[in-house]
Design an enzyme around this catalytic site. Structure first.
Site, PDB file in Angstrom:
ATOM      1  NE  ARG A  51     -11.228 -10.902  17.561  1.00 48.89           N
ATOM      2  CZ  ARG A  51     -10.371 -11.805  17.979  1.00 48.89           C
ATOM      3  NH1 ARG A  51     -10.409 -13.046  17.479  1.00 48.89           N
ATOM      4  NH2 ARG A  51      -9.449 -11.539  18.869  1.00 48.89           N
ATOM      5  CB  ALA A  53      -2.900  -8.520  14.961  1.00 46.91           C
ATOM      6  NE  ARG A  94     -10.354  -3.253  14.744  1.00 51.55           N
ATOM      7  CZ  ARG A  94     -10.264  -4.231  15.656  1.00 51.55           C
ATOM      8  NH1 ARG A  94     -10.434  -5.486  15.281  1.00 51.55           N
ATOM      9  NH2 ARG A  94     -10.029  -3.950  16.922  1.00 51.55           N
ATOM     10  CD  GLN A 199     -12.418  -9.124  21.883  1.00 53.53           C
ATOM     11  OE1 GLN A 199     -12.708  -8.891  23.043  1.00 53.53           O
ATOM     12  NE2 GLN A 199     -12.081  -8.174  21.039  1.00 53.53           N
ATOM     13  CG  ASP A 240      -3.723  -6.195  18.587  1.00 52.65           C
ATOM     14  OD1 ASP A 240      -3.824  -6.576  19.764  1.00 52.65           O
ATOM     15  OD2 ASP A 240      -4.502  -6.558  17.685  1.00 52.65           O
ATOM     16  CG  ASN A 250      -2.608  -8.131  23.402  1.00 49.98           C
ATOM     17  OD1 ASN A 250      -2.814  -8.488  22.243  1.00 49.98           O
ATOM     18  ND2 ASN A 250      -3.045  -8.839  24.419  1.00 49.98           N
TER      19      ASN A 250
HETATM   20  O1  MRU Z   1      -9.926  -6.029  18.771  1.00 52.31           O
HETATM   21  P1  MRU Z   1      -9.486  -7.385  18.346  1.00 52.31           P
HETATM   22  O2  MRU Z   1     -10.362  -8.497  18.823  1.00 52.31           O
HETATM   23  O3  MRU Z   1      -9.161  -7.458  16.870  1.00 52.31           O
HETATM   24  O4  MRU Z   1      -8.124  -7.505  19.154  1.00 52.31           O
HETATM   25  C1  MRU Z   1      -7.056  -8.224  18.750  1.00 52.31           C
HETATM   26  C2  MRU Z   1      -6.853  -9.295  19.677  1.00 52.31           C
HETATM   27  O5  MRU Z   1      -7.504 -10.296  19.558  1.00 52.31           O
HETATM   28  C3  MRU Z   1      -5.897  -9.223  20.751  1.00 52.31           C
HETATM   29  O6  MRU Z   1      -5.409  -8.029  21.141  1.00 52.31           O
HETATM   30  C4  MRU Z   1      -4.870 -10.301  20.557  1.00 52.31           C
HETATM   31  O7  MRU Z   1      -4.314 -10.603  21.761  1.00 52.31           O
HETATM   32  C5  MRU Z   1      -3.813  -9.976  19.531  1.00 52.31           C
HETATM   33  S1  MRU Z   1      -4.189 -10.635  17.975  1.00 52.31           S
HETATM   34  C6  MRU Z   1      -3.552 -12.257  17.994  1.00 52.31           C
END
Ligand code: MRU
Length: 361
Positions: A51, A53, A94, A199, A240, A250
């Protein structure tokens, strides 16, 4: 990234297999997950074995390379249809992160310019590897630019995980923090736990612990408390997808941290490669927001005293939940966006100038 004194990337490809650090099991267990075909790779993105971006972008690129290798005939028209179908499956995993679409198209559009299947297969593997290397390098550059903002003895707040695990290596929001630490600045990181999937508590904290960077996990609701007490010098998060007016999607909860930061006169930075900007999104209202399973709120995952990973219900049987995975922070709350080309103000003219710089590369 260094894990138990060995260097790893979050995702890589060998032969026709895609390998991932299994993020479902961290921080309790470090395990590599092997995707034997592109459908397994798509499922790994969907179920968040990988997971973040940039990480799902690179995984999508490897998924296209895998699909190309799996095609067994010699007809290029059939190959094209097969790759378009695989691209649709990988993209449907996603909806919010722009890098997934960007990376898949990066490989797909170039290989479909070929005239025969064998050349396209060779190109696909080469391009996916190039994409991953390129992403790791961009994150390193983000780290260098962002480090210029960090002073000795500062306390930094971060939300979710935008570290090496969310990218191919290095990270976006965690990259400046890593570089500051490597350059011997004394820093302390406040890590939002980031409900519902935690996370922050499980991945960001784990990465910081691996690097021996001082940190503490805080409850999502505690950020305002620490800001008001003057304990936080600035905030840095990942992204994201970023709209062309500077609105940033984000992880859910980012918006309220940004509003609180403004209220407390704390600079609020976003770190992301230019591939996170979506030229098709004029404002944040155009960004699709992923709605995830209510189970992520109704249950919690953890490890028991016998070191068994368990899923435990924390809400009444009769209750349901609503679970948007991302929110959009309006540009007015963002001090600057740290990219591989430097730090930009979240305004249309400046964003267009930087996106053009990327396209000129
Ligand atoms: O749902 P996820 O864990 O894939 O979410 C993405 C993220 O980890 C965050 O939003 C992050 O700050 C951006 S990706 C570097």
């Amino acid at each position: 990234m260094l894990i138990n004194n060995q260097n790893y990337r979050t995702v890589w490809m060998q032969y026709n297999f895609v390998y991932l650090i299994n993020q479902q099991l961290l921080p309790h267990k470090f395990e590599i997950y092997k995707c034997k075909n592109y459908i397994e790779t798509a499922n790994a993105i969907k179920t968040m074995i990988v997971r973040g971006a940039p990480a799902i972008g690179a995984t999508g690129a490897f998924g296209i390379a895998q699909a190309a290798l799996e095609f067994k005939e010699d007809n290029f028209e059939d190959f094209k249809n097969y790759i378009e179908n695989a691209s649709g499956i990988l993209k449907s995993t996603r909806p919010t992160a722009n890098d997934l679409f960007y990376a898949i198209d990066f490989v797909k559009e170039k290989i479909l310019k070929n005239f025969n299947v064998n050349d396209a297969k060779k190109d696909a593997v080469k391009l996916a590897n190039e994409y991953a290397d390129w992403n790791a390098e961009l994150c390193r550059q983000i780290g260098e630019h962002g480090n210029n903002l960090i002073k000795n003895n500062q306390n930094i707040l971060t939300h979710c995980n935008a570290g090496a695990l969310a990218c191919v290596d290095f990270g976006t929001a965690l990259a400046p923090i890593r570089v500051a630490h490597y350059s011997k600045k004394s820093i302390f990181v406040y890590v939002d736990e980031t409900r519902p999937r935690n996370q922050g508590a499980s991945l960001t904290a784990w990465e910081l612990a691996q690097e021996k960077i001082s940190h503490a996990i805080i409850a999502d609701n505690a950020a305002g408390f620490f800001m008001k007490k003057g304990k936080i010098d600035f905030a840095i998060v990942g992204a994201d997808r970023i709209a062309m007016n500077g609105d940033v999607a984000n992880k859910i909860g980012t918006y309220e941290k940004a509003v609180l930061a403004k209220e407390n006169n704390i600079p609020f930075y976003v770190a992301a490669p230019l591939s996170t900007f979506d030229t098709k999104c004029k404002t944040g209202d155009d960004i699709p927001i992923e709605e995830r399973s209510e189970d992520e709120l109704l249950y919690i995952h953890g490890i028991d005293e016998d070191k068994k990973i368990k899923k435990i219900r924390i809400a009444p049987e009769q209750s349901s939940a609503k679970n948007p995975a991302f929110d959009v922070t309006p540009a007015k709350y963002i001090t600057g966006i740290i990219t591989e080309k430097g730090i930009l103000k979240p305004i249309k003219q400046e964003i267009e100038r930087f996106v053009n710089l990327k396209n000129a590369d």
